[in-house]
Design an enzyme around this catalytic site. Structure first.
Site, PDB file in Angstrom:
ATOM      1  N   GLN A  35       0.745  -1.134  -0.122  1.00 10.53           N
ATOM      2  CA  GLN A  35      -0.116  -0.234  -0.006  1.00 10.53           C
ATOM      3  C   GLN A  35       0.934   1.199  -0.179  1.00 10.53           C
ATOM      4  O   GLN A  35       1.754   1.403   0.793  1.00 10.53           O
ATOM      5  CB  GLN A  35      -0.821  -0.035   1.254  1.00 10.53           C
ATOM      6  CG  GLN A  35      -1.818   0.985   1.411  1.00 10.53           C
ATOM      7  CD  GLN A  35      -2.447   1.304   2.702  1.00 10.53           C
ATOM      8  OE1 GLN A  35      -2.037   1.763   3.513  1.00 10.53           O
ATOM      9  NE2 GLN A  35      -3.961   0.877   2.601  1.00 10.53           N
ATOM     10  N   TYR A 116      -5.752  11.717   3.451  1.00 10.63           N
ATOM     11  CA  TYR A 116      -4.474  11.640   3.176  1.00 10.63           C
ATOM     12  C   TYR A 116      -4.439  12.358   1.712  1.00 10.63           C
ATOM     13  O   TYR A 116      -5.551  12.796   1.195  1.00 10.63           O
ATOM     14  CB  TYR A 116      -3.722  10.478   3.079  1.00 10.63           C
ATOM     15  CG  TYR A 116      -3.757   9.776   4.344  1.00 10.63           C
ATOM     16  CD1 TYR A 116      -3.246  10.497   5.580  1.00 10.63           C
ATOM     17  CD2 TYR A 116      -4.077   8.505   4.637  1.00 10.63           C
ATOM     18  CE1 TYR A 116      -3.130  10.057   6.712  1.00 10.63           C
ATOM     19  CE2 TYR A 116      -4.027   7.936   6.005  1.00 10.63           C
ATOM     20  CZ  TYR A 116      -3.714   8.774   7.114  1.00 10.63           C
ATOM     21  OH  TYR A 116      -3.627   8.204   8.253  1.00 10.63           O
ATOM     22  N   ARG A 163      -8.185   2.409  -2.566  1.00 14.99           N
ATOM     23  CA  ARG A 163      -8.782   2.672  -1.249  1.00 14.99           C
ATOM     24  C   ARG A 163      -9.418   3.877  -1.406  1.00 14.99           C
ATOM     25  O   ARG A 163      -8.549   5.101  -1.587  1.00 14.99           O
ATOM     26  CB  ARG A 163      -7.703   2.077  -0.049  1.00 14.99           C
ATOM     27  CG  ARG A 163      -8.244   2.436   1.211  1.00 14.99           C
ATOM     28  CD  ARG A 163      -7.270   2.274   2.199  1.00 14.99           C
ATOM     29  NE  ARG A 163      -7.699   2.674   3.528  1.00 14.99           N
ATOM     30  CZ  ARG A 163      -7.725   1.927   4.636  1.00 14.99           C
ATOM     31  NH1 ARG A 163      -7.620   0.669   4.469  1.00 14.99           N
ATOM     32  NH2 ARG A 163      -8.110   2.611   5.852  1.00 14.99           N
TER      33      ARG A 163
END
Length: 300
Positions: A35, A116, A163
């Site tokens: 990730q 983020y 995601r």
């Protein structure tokens, strides 16, 4: 860098270390994705080279504190990215993808959730830009699409996942119309033929938000993957799959404390409790010392 002691995929030394990890996983018949994330404003000058400000789409500070080597500090207002800087950020994601491929991972997950950098571009609560990366949803999704295109240019797209967290408020995130925003984002990603779309939709716990999931639309090339919190039960997960609402359910935080968890789930075994005090703490405690239950071990 937004957190202390986080692993990276920047250097050859890190690649060498990851090769040991991926080899060990493959030797046991497992698969492992890397990730990759840029935290954007969820950082602090004390964590940045030469004390620089964190960067973000707009100069809007998140609420709360960040842990630094000198203790917790309030989030600061980030520096708004110049238009000319954005291609370099996209290339940084591509570089991480190349490092992951060399490290022996089976695929990549692009972290576009939880407040983020990619999420900061997507949602209008954190993106007040007036250029090609701000304003209408087509512009706010541009950075996500460019990052996915760059990573899929290194990997086969069917080894790449994304995601997102449409309704998540973590890290002071909000959007005036999450259904429109993330519905458009899902459609924009359709053309890549990705491995999956990992949709964080907590059903309980501190990150839960009341209401229906924002990303309800499915297609042949995008699969939704809800990310439940602790209170999701196996029966609920089974029902979501049987009804066609999801193709895959990801259980967290049960997994860190449950070696052999797929076999344990098949046997409907109660999950061992994970020790939250050891999460993201560094060191081996809480990562390799959970006991494997006898019934699971016997089936290995």
């Amino acid at each position: 860098m937004g957190y202390l002691n986080t692993p990276g995929a920047h250097s050859e030394a890190q690649v060498k270390g990851w090769k040991r990890v991926t080899s060990a996983v493959h030797e046991r018949g497992g698969r492992i994705f890397l990730q990759i994330v840029h935290v954007g404003r969820i950082s602090h000058p004390l964590l940045q080279p030469e004390g620089a400000l964190p960067v973000a789409p707009s100069a809007i500070a998140a609420e709360g504190t960040v842990h630094t080597y000198s203790g917790p500090r309030p989030f600061v207002a980030p520096r708004a990215l110049e238009l000319t800087e954005i291609p370099r950020l996209v290339e940084q994601f591509a570089h991480a993808a190349r490092q992951g491929l060399e490290s022996g991972f089976d695929g990549m997950e692009i972290h576009g959730a939880n407040g983020y950098l990619i999420d900061q571009f997507l949602r209008d609560g954190s993106n007040r830009r007036t250029d090609a990366y701000g304003g209408p949803v087509e512009n706010r999704a541009r950075f996500l699409v460019e990052v996915v295109e760059a990573v899929a240019g290194v990997w086969d797209a069917n080894r790449v996942g994304v995601r997102v967290s449409p309704t998540g408020a973590f890290n002071s995130m909000s959007d005036s119309d999450p259904v429109a925003t993330f519905g458009y984002a899902a459609q924009a990603l359709d053309r890549f033929g990705l491995a999956y779309l990992h949709v964080v939709e907590p059903v309980g716990g501190p990150m839960a938000v009341p209401g229906a999931p924002a990303v309800a639309r499915r297609s042949d090339s995008i699969s939704t993957v809800p990310h439940p919190e602790r209170r999701l039960q196996l029966a609920t997960a089974d029902a979501a799959i049987e009804s066609g609402k999801a193709d895959l359910i990801f259980f967290w935080p049960a997994l860190p404390g449950q070696p052999g968890s797929p076999r344990a789930l098949r046997r409907r075994s109660a999950a061992q409790r994970a020790d939250f005090a050891t999460f993201y703490s560094g060191g081996e405690k809480g990562y390799i010392d959970y006991p494997v239950r006898a019934a699971v071990a016997a089936a290995v």
